[in-house]
Motif scaffolding. Structure first.
Motif, PDB file in Angstrom:
ATOM      1  N   LEU A 168      -2.435   2.406  -4.622  1.00 60.02           N
ATOM      2  CA  LEU A 168      -2.044   3.785  -4.337  1.00 60.02           C
ATOM      3  C   LEU A 168      -3.141   4.431  -3.499  1.00 60.02           C
ATOM      4  O   LEU A 168      -4.318   4.350  -3.847  1.00 60.02           O
ATOM      5  CB  LEU A 168      -1.850   4.548  -5.648  1.00 60.02           C
ATOM      6  CG  LEU A 168      -1.411   6.006  -5.547  1.00 60.02           C
ATOM      7  CD1 LEU A 168      -0.064   6.126  -4.828  1.00 60.02           C
ATOM      8  CD2 LEU A 168      -1.340   6.624  -6.943  1.00 60.02           C
ATOM      9  N   VAL A 169      -2.747   5.065  -2.389  1.00 58.11           N
ATOM     10  CA  VAL A 169      -3.711   5.655  -1.468  1.00 58.11           C
ATOM     11  C   VAL A 169      -3.357   7.117  -1.205  1.00 58.11           C
ATOM     12  O   VAL A 169      -2.255   7.432  -0.766  1.00 58.11           O
ATOM     13  CB  VAL A 169      -3.734   4.887  -0.124  1.00 58.11           C
ATOM     14  CG1 VAL A 169      -4.680   5.567   0.871  1.00 58.11           C
ATOM     15  CG2 VAL A 169      -4.144   3.447  -0.342  1.00 58.11           C
ATOM     16  N   GLY A 170      -4.322   7.984  -1.502  1.00 60.73           N
ATOM     17  CA  GLY A 170      -4.209   9.393  -1.150  1.00 60.73           C
ATOM     18  C   GLY A 170      -4.948   9.615   0.153  1.00 60.73           C
ATOM     19  O   GLY A 170      -6.176   9.564   0.184  1.00 60.73           O
ATOM     20  N   ASN A 171      -4.216   9.847   1.233  1.00 61.57           N
ATOM     21  CA  ASN A 171      -4.824  10.000   2.550  1.00 61.57           C
ATOM     22  C   ASN A 171      -5.043  11.475   2.880  1.00 61.57           C
ATOM     23  O   ASN A 171      -4.543  12.359   2.185  1.00 61.57           O
ATOM     24  CB  ASN A 171      -3.961   9.334   3.623  1.00 61.57           C
ATOM     25  CG  ASN A 171      -4.709   9.160   4.927  1.00 61.57           C
ATOM     26  OD1 ASN A 171      -5.912   8.942   4.945  1.00 61.57           O
ATOM     27  ND2 ASN A 171      -3.994   9.265   6.027  1.00 61.57           N
ATOM     28  N   LYS A 172      -5.774  11.743   3.934  1.00 58.22           N
ATOM     29  CA  LYS A 172      -6.152  13.083   4.402  1.00 58.22           C
ATOM     30  C   LYS A 172      -7.122  13.754   3.436  1.00 58.22           C
ATOM     31  O   LYS A 172      -7.096  14.964   3.257  1.00 58.22           O
ATOM     32  CB  LYS A 172      -4.928  13.959   4.654  1.00 58.22           C
ATOM     33  CG  LYS A 172      -4.015  13.448   5.737  1.00 58.22           C
ATOM     34  CD  LYS A 172      -2.936  14.450   6.068  1.00 58.22           C
ATOM     35  CE  LYS A 172      -2.020  13.908   7.146  1.00 58.22           C
ATOM     36  NZ  LYS A 172      -0.964  14.885   7.462  1.00 58.22           N
ATOM     37  N   ASN A 173      -7.974  12.960   2.824  1.00 59.33           N
ATOM     38  CA  ASN A 173      -8.930  13.464   1.850  1.00 59.33           C
ATOM     39  C   ASN A 173     -10.232  13.900   2.534  1.00 59.33           C
ATOM     40  O   ASN A 173     -11.314  13.599   2.081  1.00 59.33           O
ATOM     41  CB  ASN A 173      -9.210  12.399   0.791  1.00 59.33           C
ATOM     42  CG  ASN A 173      -9.885  12.979  -0.434  1.00 59.33           C
ATOM     43  OD1 ASN A 173      -9.572  14.084  -0.847  1.00 59.33           O
ATOM     44  ND2 ASN A 173     -10.812  12.236  -1.004  1.00 59.33           N
ATOM     45  N   ASP A 174     -10.105  14.642   3.636  1.00 64.10           N
ATOM     46  CA  ASP A 174     -11.283  15.065   4.388  1.00 64.10           C
ATOM     47  C   ASP A 174     -11.470  16.577   4.413  1.00 64.10           C
ATOM     48  O   ASP A 174     -12.447  17.067   4.953  1.00 64.10           O
ATOM     49  CB  ASP A 174     -11.219  14.526   5.822  1.00 64.10           C
ATOM     50  CG  ASP A 174      -9.872  14.753   6.465  1.00 64.10           C
ATOM     51  OD1 ASP A 174      -9.444  15.920   6.600  1.00 64.10           O
ATOM     52  OD2 ASP A 174      -9.236  13.750   6.824  1.00 64.10           O
ATOM     53  N   ASP A 175     -10.531  17.331   3.826  1.00 64.91           N
ATOM     54  CA  ASP A 175     -10.631  18.796   3.821  1.00 64.91           C
ATOM     55  C   ASP A 175     -10.343  19.315   2.417  1.00 64.91           C
ATOM     56  O   ASP A 175      -9.187  19.531   2.056  1.00 64.91           O
ATOM     57  CB  ASP A 175      -9.650  19.389   4.833  1.00 64.91           C
ATOM     58  CG  ASP A 175      -9.815  20.882   5.006  1.00 64.91           C
ATOM     59  OD1 ASP A 175     -10.655  21.502   4.310  1.00 64.91           O
ATOM     60  OD2 ASP A 175      -9.097  21.448   5.861  1.00 64.91           O
ATOM     61  N   PRO A 176     -11.381  19.522   1.611  1.00 69.71           N
ATOM     62  CA  PRO A 176     -11.199  19.939   0.217  1.00 69.71           C
ATOM     63  C   PRO A 176     -10.392  21.227   0.045  1.00 69.71           C
ATOM     64  O   PRO A 176      -9.704  21.393  -0.957  1.00 69.71           O
ATOM     65  CB  PRO A 176     -12.622  20.139  -0.301  1.00 69.71           C
ATOM     66  CG  PRO A 176     -13.515  19.467   0.675  1.00 69.71           C
ATOM     67  CD  PRO A 176     -12.781  19.390   1.972  1.00 69.71           C
ATOM     68  N   GLU A 177     -10.434  22.112   1.013  1.00 70.85           N
ATOM     69  CA  GLU A 177      -9.706  23.382   0.900  1.00 70.85           C
ATOM     70  C   GLU A 177      -8.204  23.210   1.042  1.00 70.85           C
ATOM     71  O   GLU A 177      -7.439  24.027   0.538  1.00 70.85           O
ATOM     72  CB  GLU A 177     -10.244  24.382   1.923  1.00 70.85           C
ATOM     73  CG  GLU A 177     -11.667  24.815   1.599  1.00 70.85           C
ATOM     74  CD  GLU A 177     -12.162  25.899   2.537  1.00 70.85           C
ATOM     75  OE1 GLU A 177     -11.331  26.548   3.201  1.00 70.85           O
ATOM     76  OE2 GLU A 177     -13.385  26.087   2.586  1.00 70.85           O
ATOM     77  N   ARG A 178      -7.769  22.156   1.718  1.00 68.60           N
ATOM     78  CA  ARG A 178      -6.331  21.905   1.891  1.00 68.60           C
ATOM     79  C   ARG A 178      -5.766  20.963   0.832  1.00 68.60           C
ATOM     80  O   ARG A 178      -4.561  20.757   0.748  1.00 68.60           O
ATOM     81  CB  ARG A 178      -6.079  21.308   3.278  1.00 68.60           C
ATOM     82  CG  ARG A 178      -6.381  22.284   4.403  1.00 68.60           C
ATOM     83  CD  ARG A 178      -6.031  21.730   5.767  1.00 68.60           C
ATOM     84  NE  ARG A 178      -4.631  21.314   5.802  1.00 68.60           N
ATOM     85  CZ  ARG A 178      -4.209  20.191   6.399  1.00 68.60           C
ATOM     86  NH1 ARG A 178      -5.061  19.378   6.983  1.00 68.60           N
ATOM     87  NH2 ARG A 178      -2.934  19.875   6.402  1.00 68.60           N
ATOM     88  N   ILE A 205       0.865  -1.169   0.000  1.00 69.95           N
ATOM     89  CA  ILE A 205       0.000   0.000   0.000  1.00 69.95           C
ATOM     90  C   ILE A 205       0.903   1.221   0.000  1.00 69.95           C
ATOM     91  O   ILE A 205       1.630   1.461   0.964  1.00 69.95           O
ATOM     92  CB  ILE A 205      -0.926   0.008   1.230  1.00 69.95           C
ATOM     93  CG1 ILE A 205      -1.778  -1.260   1.262  1.00 69.95           C
ATOM     94  CG2 ILE A 205      -1.793   1.262   1.231  1.00 69.95           C
ATOM     95  CD1 ILE A 205      -2.517  -1.468   2.576  1.00 69.95           C
ATOM     96  N   VAL A 206       0.877   1.979  -1.090  1.00 72.11           N
ATOM     97  CA  VAL A 206       1.696   3.191  -1.211  1.00 72.11           C
ATOM     98  C   VAL A 206       0.802   4.369  -0.843  1.00 72.11           C
ATOM     99  O   VAL A 206      -0.218   4.602  -1.482  1.00 72.11           O
ATOM    100  CB  VAL A 206       2.244   3.356  -2.649  1.00 72.11           C
ATOM    101  CG1 VAL A 206       3.061   4.620  -2.767  1.00 72.11           C
ATOM    102  CG2 VAL A 206       3.065   2.140  -3.045  1.00 72.11           C
ATOM    103  N   VAL A 207       1.187   5.104   0.194  1.00 69.76           N
ATOM    104  CA  VAL A 207       0.345   6.170   0.728  1.00 69.76           C
ATOM    105  C   VAL A 207       1.031   7.515   0.556  1.00 69.76           C
ATOM    106  O   VAL A 207       2.205   7.667   0.879  1.00 69.76           O
ATOM    107  CB  VAL A 207       0.046   5.941   2.226  1.00 69.76           C
ATOM    108  CG1 VAL A 207      -0.882   7.025   2.765  1.00 69.76           C
ATOM    109  CG2 VAL A 207      -0.550   4.566   2.459  1.00 69.76           C
ATOM    110  N   TYR A 208       0.261   8.483   0.041  1.00 66.16           N
ATOM    111  CA  TYR A 208       0.721   9.868  -0.022  1.00 66.16           C
ATOM    112  C   TYR A 208      -0.324  10.751   0.631  1.00 66.16           C
ATOM    113  O   TYR A 208      -1.476  10.352   0.836  1.00 66.16           O
ATOM    114  CB  TYR A 208       0.992  10.295  -1.477  1.00 66.16           C
ATOM    115  CG  TYR A 208      -0.250  10.380  -2.330  1.00 66.16           C
ATOM    116  CD1 TYR A 208      -0.928  11.577  -2.473  1.00 66.16           C
ATOM    117  CD2 TYR A 208      -0.756   9.255  -2.978  1.00 66.16           C
ATOM    118  CE1 TYR A 208      -2.080  11.657  -3.244  1.00 66.16           C
ATOM    119  CE2 TYR A 208      -1.896   9.330  -3.744  1.00 66.16           C
ATOM    120  CZ  TYR A 208      -2.550  10.529  -3.878  1.00 66.16           C
ATOM    121  OH  TYR A 208      -3.700  10.606  -4.629  1.00 66.16           O
ATOM    122  N   ASP A 209       0.066  11.957   0.946  1.00 66.92           N
ATOM    123  CA  ASP A 209      -0.796  12.938   1.609  1.00 66.92           C
ATOM    124  C   ASP A 209      -1.369  13.857   0.535  1.00 66.92           C
ATOM    125  O   ASP A 209      -0.613  14.546  -0.159  1.00 66.92           O
ATOM    126  CB  ASP A 209       0.059  13.711   2.610  1.00 66.92           C
ATOM    127  CG  ASP A 209      -0.686  14.782   3.374  1.00 66.92           C
ATOM    128  OD1 ASP A 209      -1.817  15.133   2.995  1.00 66.92           O
ATOM    129  OD2 ASP A 209      -0.115  15.282   4.355  1.00 66.92           O
TER     130      ASP A 209
END
Length: 127
Positions: free
Chosen positions: A43-53, A11-15
Motif C-alpha cells: 500500500l502506497v500513500g503518494n503526494k506525501n510532500d506537503d503536510p498542510e494538504r 502496488i496499490v496507490v492512493y493520494d
C-alpha cells in the motif's frame, strides 16, 4: 490513483491529499484478491510532500495496512521520497515468494512416489 499489477506483485496507490482515493483502497484490494492468486501487495500513500494538504493520516493508513496484513509506504514521486525503498521492498517480496514457491515445488517432486514397473526386474510367478 489505482493499482499496478506486476508479475507477482501489486502496488496499490492512493493520494494522501484525497480521502476518496483512500476510501477506494479497500475495493481495489478486494478486486485484487478476487482476480490475482498468490500475489504480494504493498500500500502506497503518494503526494506525501506537503503536510498542510495531507488528509489521510499516517496512523489511519498504518492501522488499515496492519488489518490487511500489507506493508505501507508513504512516498512523494515529486520529491523522490521513499520511492526507491518501496520498489526495493516489492521486488524483495516477489523474489522471496518465487524462491519459496520453487522450494515447495522441488520438495513436492522429491516426495512423489512413482508406481509402475522397475526396469530390469522381473516378477516371480507364485503359481
Amino acid at each position: 490513483m489505482g493499482y499496478y499489477r506486476g508479475t507477482h506483485g501489486v502496488i496499490v496507490v492512493y493520494d494522501v491529499t484525497n480521502g476518496e482515493s483512500f476510501a477506494n483502497v479497500k475495493r481495489w484490494l478486494h478486486e485484487i484478491e478476487q482476480n490475482c492468486d498468490m500475489v504480494k501487495r504493498i500500500l502506497v500513500g503518494n503526494k506525501n510532500d506537503d503536510p498542510e494538504r495531507k488528509i489521510v493520516l499516517t496512523e489511519d493508513a498504518q492501522r488499515f495496512a496492519d488489518q490487511m496484513n500489507i506493508k505501507l509506504f508513504e512516498t512523494s514521486a515529486k520529491e523522490n521520497i521513499n520511492v526507491e525503498e518501496m520498489f526495493n521492498e516489492i521486488t524483495r517480496m516477489v523474489l522471496q515468494s518465487k524462491k519459496e514457491s520453487k522450494e515447495r515445488q522441488q520438495q513436492g517432486n522429491e516426495s512423489t512416489i512413482r508406481l509402475g514397473k522397475v526396469p530390469g526386474k522381473r516378477r516371480m510367478k507364485c503359481c
